[in-house]
Write a protein that holds these residues in place. Structure first.
Motif, PDB file in Angstrom:
ATOM      1  N   GLY A 140       0.806  -1.215   0.000  1.00 42.40           N
ATOM      2  CA  GLY A 140       0.000   0.000   0.000  1.00 42.40           C
ATOM      3  C   GLY A 140       0.838   1.264   0.000  1.00 42.40           C
ATOM      4  N   MET A 141       1.883   1.289   0.818  1.00 45.04           N
ATOM      5  CA  MET A 141       2.716   2.482   0.896  1.00 45.04           C
ATOM      6  C   MET A 141       3.500   2.693  -0.396  1.00 45.04           C
ATOM      7  SD  MET A 141       2.214   4.002   3.837  1.00 45.04           S
ATOM      8  CE  MET A 141       3.554   4.754   4.761  1.00 45.04           C
ATOM      9  N   THR A 142       3.867   1.620  -1.071  1.00 44.75           N
ATOM     10  CA  THR A 142       4.546   1.753  -2.360  1.00 44.75           C
ATOM     11  C   THR A 142       3.624   2.427  -3.371  1.00 44.75           C
ATOM     12  OG1 THR A 142       5.934  -0.190  -1.931  1.00 44.75           O
ATOM     13  CG2 THR A 142       5.658   0.480  -4.236  1.00 44.75           C
ATOM     14  N   LEU A 169      -1.496   9.901   6.466  1.00 44.82           N
ATOM     15  CA  LEU A 169      -0.200   9.321   6.142  1.00 44.82           C
ATOM     16  C   LEU A 169       0.695   9.188   7.362  1.00 44.82           C
ATOM     17  CD1 LEU A 169       1.843   8.360   3.996  1.00 44.82           C
ATOM     18  CD2 LEU A 169       2.521  10.762   3.721  1.00 44.82           C
ATOM     19  N   PHE A 170       0.726  10.194   8.213  1.00 43.70           N
ATOM     20  CA  PHE A 170       1.681  10.226   9.321  1.00 43.70           C
ATOM     21  C   PHE A 170       1.533   9.032  10.266  1.00 43.70           C
ATOM     22  CE2 PHE A 170       3.083  11.801  13.527  1.00 43.70           C
ATOM     23  CZ  PHE A 170       4.411  12.068  13.240  1.00 43.70           C
ATOM     24  N   PRO A 171       0.346   8.746  10.806  1.00 51.54           N
ATOM     25  CA  PRO A 171       0.244   7.598  11.720  1.00 51.54           C
ATOM     26  C   PRO A 171       0.567   6.270  11.040  1.00 51.54           C
ATOM     27  CG  PRO A 171      -1.669   9.037  11.948  1.00 51.54           C
ATOM     28  CD  PRO A 171      -0.935   9.473  10.720  1.00 51.54           C
ATOM     29  N   GLN A 172       0.180   6.137   9.768  1.00 49.85           N
ATOM     30  CA  GLN A 172       0.477   4.891   9.069  1.00 49.85           C
ATOM     31  C   GLN A 172       1.977   4.707   8.876  1.00 49.85           C
ATOM     32  OE1 GLN A 172      -2.029   2.392   7.931  1.00 49.85           O
ATOM     33  NE2 GLN A 172      -0.024   1.530   8.409  1.00 49.85           N
ATOM     34  N   ALA A 173       2.682   5.791   8.596  1.00 46.35           N
ATOM     35  CA  ALA A 173       4.133   5.712   8.447  1.00 46.35           C
ATOM     36  C   ALA A 173       4.811   5.361   9.762  1.00 46.35           C
ATOM     37  CB  ALA A 173       4.673   7.044   7.909  1.00 46.35           C
ATOM     38  N   ILE A 174       4.325   5.937  10.862  1.00 48.00           N
ATOM     39  CA  ILE A 174       4.877   5.591  12.181  1.00 48.00           C
ATOM     40  C   ILE A 174       4.665   4.109  12.445  1.00 48.00           C
ATOM     41  CG2 ILE A 174       4.699   6.000  14.660  1.00 48.00           C
ATOM     42  CD1 ILE A 174       5.915   8.323  13.042  1.00 48.00           C
ATOM     43  N   GLY A 180       9.185  -2.552  11.543  1.00 46.06           N
ATOM     44  CA  GLY A 180      10.454  -2.854  10.920  1.00 46.06           C
ATOM     45  C   GLY A 180      10.607  -2.460   9.471  1.00 46.06           C
ATOM     46  N   LEU A 181       9.699  -1.642   8.946  1.00 43.69           N
ATOM     47  CA  LEU A 181       9.817  -1.198   7.560  1.00 43.69           C
ATOM     48  C   LEU A 181      10.548   0.142   7.516  1.00 43.69           C
ATOM     49  CD1 LEU A 181       6.260  -2.104   6.225  1.00 43.69           C
ATOM     50  CD2 LEU A 181       8.395  -3.361   5.886  1.00 43.69           C
ATOM     51  N   ASP A 182      11.543   0.237   6.662  1.00 44.41           N
ATOM     52  CA  ASP A 182      12.359   1.434   6.532  1.00 44.41           C
ATOM     53  C   ASP A 182      11.659   2.426   5.600  1.00 44.41           C
ATOM     54  OD1 ASP A 182      14.295   3.370   6.218  1.00 44.41           O
ATOM     55  OD2 ASP A 182      15.917   1.952   5.792  1.00 44.41           O
ATOM     56  N   ASP A 184      12.851   4.859   4.187  1.00 44.50           N
ATOM     57  CA  ASP A 184      13.725   5.334   3.110  1.00 44.50           C
ATOM     58  C   ASP A 184      13.416   4.667   1.767  1.00 44.50           C
ATOM     59  OD1 ASP A 184      14.994   7.107   4.756  1.00 44.50           O
ATOM     60  OD2 ASP A 184      16.717   5.811   5.161  1.00 44.50           O
ATOM     61  N   GLN A 185      12.728   3.539   1.793  1.00 43.95           N
ATOM     62  CA  GLN A 185      12.335   2.905   0.529  1.00 43.95           C
ATOM     63  C   GLN A 185      11.256   3.715  -0.183  1.00 43.95           C
ATOM     64  OE1 GLN A 185       9.930  -0.873   1.081  1.00 43.95           O
ATOM     65  NE2 GLN A 185      10.345  -0.394   3.230  1.00 43.95           N
ATOM     66  N   TRP A 186      10.660   4.666   0.548  1.00 39.92           N
ATOM     67  CA  TRP A 186       9.657   5.575  -0.022  1.00 39.92           C
ATOM     68  C   TRP A 186      10.149   7.008   0.219  1.00 39.92           C
ATOM     69  CZ3 TRP A 186       7.250   2.253   3.990  1.00 39.92           C
ATOM     70  CH2 TRP A 186       6.884   1.003   3.470  1.00 39.92           C
ATOM     71  N   PRO A 187      11.014   7.527  -0.641  1.00 39.88           N
ATOM     72  CA  PRO A 187      11.692   8.801  -0.360  1.00 39.88           C
ATOM     73  C   PRO A 187      10.751   9.969  -0.101  1.00 39.88           C
ATOM     74  CG  PRO A 187      12.719   7.683  -2.219  1.00 39.88           C
ATOM     75  CD  PRO A 187      11.477   6.924  -1.908  1.00 39.88           C
ATOM     76  N   ASN A 188       9.680  10.099  -0.878  1.00 41.12           N
ATOM     77  CA  ASN A 188       8.764  11.216  -0.650  1.00 41.12           C
ATOM     78  C   ASN A 188       8.050  11.082   0.688  1.00 41.12           C
ATOM     79  OD1 ASN A 188       8.553  13.103  -3.112  1.00 41.12           O
ATOM     80  ND2 ASN A 188       8.586  11.067  -4.036  1.00 41.12           N
ATOM     81  N   ILE A 189       7.597   9.875   0.991  1.00 40.95           N
ATOM     82  CA  ILE A 189       6.925   9.657   2.272  1.00 40.95           C
ATOM     83  C   ILE A 189       7.887   9.946   3.420  1.00 40.95           C
ATOM     84  CG2 ILE A 189       5.955   7.887   3.794  1.00 40.95           C
ATOM     85  CD1 ILE A 189       4.654   6.644   1.299  1.00 40.95           C
ATOM     86  N   ALA A 190       9.118   9.452   3.329  1.00 34.61           N
ATOM     87  CA  ALA A 190      10.105   9.685   4.386  1.00 34.61           C
ATOM     88  C   ALA A 190      10.340  11.179   4.598  1.00 34.61           C
ATOM     89  CB  ALA A 190      11.411   8.983   4.048  1.00 34.61           C
TER      90      ALA A 190
END
Length: 211
Positions: A140-142, A169-174, A180-182, A184-190
């Motif tokens: 989903g995040m990809t 987006l913010f809570p889902q990214a946290i 354990g998901l980095d 950095d694999q999603w540069p814009n999201i990071a």
């Protein structure tokens, strides 16, 4: 107003962020959502919210609003400043689409009740549930990263002003980081999450880690 909430819930986190951005205080009523004794699946809370989910907002008019996006948009209409949806029509739709991609396509597959059911399937253990969660979050995040890449013009999802898209987006990214998901694999999201961490409404209302 009263907010039925849980501190680890990313859906609750969305509403808490929106309330903080609006500067609106509500009475917060904690509802346990984990384990066999989870309050949200018991008769007392089901009489309040038949869905058995958090968050739920009881308005001053004694109207119960469920589902985080409906609550956030209610707050945005009741307290117009600062707006949580962009002024441009297409940007408003885009912001909602990002929020719904997270709420409907990612989060809907990984809440505690899904994990509890998966655990009843023969051969499915805790590691299997964790793999399930990582798979759907990663997929989903990809997709969300790809959507953001096509339209991003500022520090956040839509320009430089927090919108419904950032609130979801913010809570889902946290949560992704905590399993354990980095990012950095999603540069814009990071990059967006890094910017959001500097905004107290987001930083102070991130979902708490599970104990």
């Amino acid at each position: 107003m009263k907010l039925y909430e849980n501190e680890i819930s990313s859906a609750t986190s969305r509403v808490r962020i929106a309330l903080a951005l609006k500067g609106v205080a509500v009475e917060k009523l904690p509802i346990a959502i984990l384990g066999a004794e989870a309050e949200n699946r018991q008769a007392g809370y089901l009489r309040v919210n038949p869905l058995g989910l958090v968050p739920a907002l009881l308005t001053d008019e004694r109207v119960l609003i469920t589902q985080s996006l409906a609550i956030v948009e209610y707050l945005d209409e009741r307290y117009p400043e600062p707006p949580l949806l962009p002024g441009n029509l297409e940007d408003r739709a885009y912001s909602r689409s990002i929020a719904l991609a997270i709420a409907s396509e990612i989060h809907a597959l990984i809440p505690p009740r899904i994990a509890a059911h998966l655990s009843t399937i023969p051969g499915m253990d805790r590691n299997g549930v964790a793999d399930w969660n990582r798979h759907w979050i990663r997929e989903g995040m990809t997709a969300v990263e790809a959507l953001i890449t096509t339209r991003r013009t500022g520090a956040l999802v839509v320009g430089d002003t927090p919108s419904v898209a950032d609130i979801f987006l913010f809570p889902q990214a946290i949560g992704a980081q905590r399993i354990g998901l980095d990012l950095d694999q999603w540069p814009n999201i990071a990059d967006i999450v890094s910017s959001l961490r500097t905004i107290p409404a987001f930083a102070d209302n991130a979902p708490a880690a599970r104990k």
